[in-house]
Motif scaffolding. Structure first.
Motif, mmCIF file in Angstrom:
data_model
loop_
_atom_site.group_PDB
_atom_site.id
_atom_site.type_symbol
_atom_site.label_atom_id
_atom_site.label_comp_id
_atom_site.label_asym_id
_atom_site.label_seq_id
_atom_site.Cartn_x
_atom_site.Cartn_y
_atom_site.Cartn_z
ATOM 1 N N ASN A 115 48.372 37.550 50.217
ATOM 2 C CA ASN A 115 49.799 37.624 49.898
ATOM 3 C C ASN A 115 50.166 38.792 48.982
ATOM 4 N N ASN A 116 49.172 39.320 48.265
ATOM 5 C CA ASN A 116 49.470 40.389 47.299
ATOM 6 C C ASN A 116 48.234 41.257 47.078
ATOM 7 N N GLU A 117 47.906 42.063 48.061
ATOM 8 C CA GLU A 117 46.707 42.900 47.977
ATOM 9 C C GLU A 117 46.791 43.899 46.832
ATOM 10 N N GLU A 118 47.982 44.438 46.567
ATOM 11 C CA GLU A 118 48.141 45.503 45.568
ATOM 12 C C GLU A 118 47.692 45.044 44.180
ATOM 13 N N LYS A 119 47.989 43.798 43.849
ATOM 14 C CA LYS A 119 47.597 43.246 42.552
ATOM 15 C C LYS A 119 46.083 43.353 42.356
ATOM 16 N N PHE A 120 45.325 43.037 43.383
ATOM 17 C CA PHE A 120 43.865 43.057 43.286
ATOM 18 C C PHE A 120 43.314 44.487 43.299
ATOM 19 N N HIS A 121 43.995 45.371 44.012
ATOM 20 C CA HIS A 121 43.557 46.778 44.014
ATOM 21 C C HIS A 121 43.725 47.405 42.630
ATOM 22 N N LEU A 122 44.768 47.019 41.913
ATOM 23 C CA LEU A 122 44.976 47.540 40.558
ATOM 24 C C LEU A 122 43.841 47.089 39.626
ATOM 25 N N ILE A 123 43.426 45.846 39.753
ATOM 26 C CA ILE A 123 42.315 45.338 38.937
ATOM 27 C C ILE A 123 41.033 46.089 39.286
ATOM 28 N N ILE A 142 37.503 42.401 51.056
ATOM 29 C CA ILE A 142 37.029 41.672 49.868
ATOM 30 C C ILE A 142 35.505 41.664 49.885
ATOM 31 N N ASN A 143 34.908 42.132 48.809
ATOM 32 C CA ASN A 143 33.455 42.085 48.658
ATOM 33 C C ASN A 143 33.098 40.875 47.802
ATOM 34 N N LEU A 144 32.410 39.930 48.417
ATOM 35 C CA LEU A 144 32.025 38.708 47.719
ATOM 36 C C LEU A 144 30.686 38.916 47.021
ATOM 37 N N ASN A 145 30.607 38.471 45.785
ATOM 38 C CA ASN A 145 29.369 38.622 45.001
ATOM 39 C C ASN A 145 29.046 37.276 44.358
ATOM 40 N N LEU A 146 28.105 36.550 44.966
ATOM 41 C CA LEU A 146 27.653 35.270 44.422
ATOM 42 C C LEU A 146 26.217 35.439 43.936
ATOM 43 N N HIS A 147 25.995 35.307 42.634
ATOM 44 C CA HIS A 147 24.658 35.467 42.064
ATOM 45 C C HIS A 147 23.697 34.429 42.638
ATOM 46 N N SER A 148 22.465 34.832 42.775
ATOM 47 C CA SER A 148 21.459 33.978 43.401
ATOM 48 C C SER A 148 21.047 32.819 42.507
ATOM 49 N N SER A 149 20.714 31.694 43.153
ATOM 50 C CA SER A 149 20.154 30.540 42.456
ATOM 51 C C SER A 149 19.337 29.736 43.457
ATOM 52 N N ILE A 177 41.319 34.158 47.741
ATOM 53 C CA ILE A 177 41.445 34.763 49.072
ATOM 54 C C ILE A 177 42.884 34.650 49.562
ATOM 55 N N ASP A 178 43.504 33.488 49.373
ATOM 56 C CA ASP A 178 44.906 33.301 49.779
ATOM 57 C C ASP A 178 45.831 34.218 48.978
ATOM 58 N N GLN A 179 45.574 34.349 47.675
ATOM 59 C CA GLN A 179 46.403 35.234 46.836
ATOM 60 C C GLN A 179 46.259 36.684 47.293
#
Length: 595
Positions: free
Chosen positions: A478-486, A409-416, A473-475
């Motif tokens: 449990n279901n990596e494939e769903k996120f890979h499709l997105i 998982i690549n986290l991207n939090l914009h700076s502030s 992260i929990d989802q």
């Protein structure tokens, strides 16, 4: 879902897929459409879109006045759908309408009130920021209230209506980069894109002066000397911009954020009829140097909209344009990483970026995760220290791609610099969003107000706070494939719409459309149809074929130059040689200021 809305969505899915993709998951949070005397009405921006009492008669009168003025036109553009009263009037008169949807929220709500079957069958629907090449020259019916509600969108539409899909002429461009910083890689991406588009590019890579910059910075800690010496250093680099531009006779000088461009140099470039532009790829609230220079550029491009546009215009900036960030598919791509690279760069959760205040606070909630933090500026006393990688060194673009491809998982939090975590009013979309997406790897990015214009909801995964991120992260576990499709959809969207080639093509087209200086250089040879007729009458069939290949109403010198650039001189026909003489004479005359 109500039956009428469901029926309308099916129609849009078949006939207007772009608009369907935008609104299929829309929620109507605060309904604005009401009914009075069996007529729909609503207010936007505190103003009624149509007459509350007799909207049909009002629209009929408006349409009759428009047609009288436009010689009974049979094909038109309608800007602003509102509640469609005026559009039904055009359809009843058997007029082909190209409808620009300027208010998606209202359009979405109207699906539950208005049967679009006739409209979809007899009209074509567009978003306000599409390619309108095919509509050039058509009369425009302006729904005045829609324009008043959001004039910025209308101005953007009008500009896009003047743009070509690609610039006819290949310009001589001086691209100026910064000494250092986050905009330096963007300078290189722009360089690559402009070269691929065929422009004659000259670059000033000011990163070679980084050691000098550091040396001057360390000369004295006295703020007085810093303020005195550093501007002189910048002035020297700016003089180099001017000298290079004049000696190389460039058409355009394009500066990337933090590049050394001073008011004095910009005024001298203007006096020399050299067009200037700047891409401010910064948060205008954090870095404010734009206040002193923006009004001196012919075109100023930003990654934010309002209230930035209004502030720029109040300072005298005229041509202000929104141009979001992008990715370079040759750099940001899916790659194979070996076991050693995965061991070094990989983790369940990763982040690349500087240690801004909101990130230092937000990431403390993720300390129980397999979490690697890459980048500098995090400080030495942080509780996050166990997660910092390789002594907080800066990471190259090539290494970023390895990290993207090695992380689950690549986290991207914009700076502030002033919020605790996700900025609730955050607008601009950072480069990282497009770069991660281009690799096809999983990305979780914080919500941004401008993100919905760039990605559909099923193309990007967003979080709004610590709780929603942890839930994602929990989802994922449990279901990596769903996120890979997105992520695959996200990559497809970037490669189609969000590359630096897309951005540079749009930028140069805008500069060309708004610059009288460049337009005067694009000399018109003559009307295309008249030239074809004349060539055929003289038996010049090859010349007639060339004129036919030109797209547009007129044939310009740039058309001839582009046509010849694809041929070897040794392969020139007699017609080609004559065309070459024409272009050479024109360029000679231009140098002598005869034309």
């Amino acid at each position: 879902m109500d039956k009428l809305r469901e029926k309308n969505l099916e129609l849009l899915k078949k006939c207007s897929p772009k608009i369907f993709d935008k609104i299929k998951d829309f929620d109507t949070k605060d309904p604005v459409i009401e009914i009075f005397n069996n007529n729909l009405f609503c207010k936007r921006g505190g103003v009624l879109l149509h007459s509350k009492y007799n909207p049909v008669k009002e629209s009929s009168n408006q349409v009759e006045a428009f047609l009288l003025k436009n010689n009974e036109s049979k094909e038109i553009i309608v800007y602003g759908a509102a509640l469609f009263y005026h559009i039904f009037q055009f359809i009843e008169r058997d007029i082909t309408t190209h409808i620009i949807i300027s208010d998606l929220e209202l359009f979405n709500e109207s699906l539950s009130h208005i049967d679009l079957k006739t409209i979809v069958e007899k009209s074509k629907l567009y978003l306000h920021n599409e390619d309108f090449t095919e509509l050039k020259g058509l009369p425009i019916f302006e729904h005045k209230v829609s324009i008043k509600v959001d004039n910025e969108k209308y101005e953007q539409f009008k500009l896009r209506l003047t743009l070509r899909k690609d610039s006819l002429k290949k310009y001589k461009i001086l691209l100026v980069g910064p000494v250092y910083g986050g905009s330096l890689p963007i300078f290189y991406y722009c360089k690559s894109a402009l070269e691929k588009l065929g422009h004659n590019l000259i670059t000033l890579d000011n990163s070679i002066h980084k050691k000098s910059y550091d040396s001057i910075s360390k000369t004295s800690e006295n703020p007085y000397y810093q303020k005195k010496v550093m501007p002189e250093f910048v002035n020297i680099l700016a003089e180099q911009v001017l000298i290079t531009a004049l000696e190389e006779r460039v058409d355009i000088v394009l500066g990337i954020a933090q590049s050394p461009m001073t008011v004095n140099i910009l005024e001298r470039l203007k006096n020399s009829n050299i067009v200037t532009a700047f891409w401010f790829v910064e948060d205008f609230r954090t870095l404010e140097y734009w206040k002193g220079i923006a009004h001196k550029f012919d075109n100023f491009f930003t990654i934010q909209k309002e209230p930035f546009f209004s502030e720029l215009k109040s300072l005298g900036a005229k041509n202000v344009h929104y141009l979001p960030m992008a990715a370079d598919p040759e750099i940001h791509k899916t790659i194979e990483v070996d076991k050693e690279e995965i061991k070094r760069y990989g983790s369940t959760l990763s982040f690349i970026g500087a240690g801004y205040y909101n990130r230092r606070r937000f990431f403390t909630t993720l300390m129980d995760q397999d979490f690697k933090i890459w980048g500098d500026g995090w400080g030495n006393g942080s509780v996050l220290k166990p997660h910092f990688q390789e002594n907080q060194r800066r990471v190259s673009s090539e290494e970023c791609v390895k990290i993207f491809n090695s992380s689950k998982i690549n986290l991207n939090l914009h700076s502030s610099s002033y919020t605790e975590g996700v900025n609730p009013t955050g607008d601009f979309v950072n480069p990282r969003t497009f770069e991660i997406a281009a690799t096809g790897r999983v990305q979780f990015v914080d919500e941004r107000s401008l993100l919905g214009e760039l990605f559909d909801k099923d193309e990007i995964i967003t979080f709004k706070d610590e709780e929603s991120l942890k839930a994602l992260i929990d989802q994922f576990k449990n279901n990596e494939e769903k996120f890979h499709l997105i992520s695959k959809k996200s990559k497809k969207r970037v490669l189609k719409d969000h590359t630096y080639i897309n951005r540079m093509r749009e930028m140069i087209s805008i500069i060309e459309a708004t610059s009288e200086t460049l337009q005067s250089k694009n000399s018109v040879v003559g009307n295309r149809e008249a030239l074809i007729t004349g060539a055929l009458e003289k038996g010049e069939n090859e010349l007639a074929d060339f004129y036919r290949s030109v797209k547009g109403e007129n044939v310009e010198v740039a058309d001839i130059e582009n046509y010849l650039s694809g041929k070897k001189v040794s392969d020139y026909s007699e017609t080609d040689k004559i065309l070459k003489i024409m272009t050479d004479f024109y360029q000679f005359a231009k140098r002598k200021n005869i034309v």
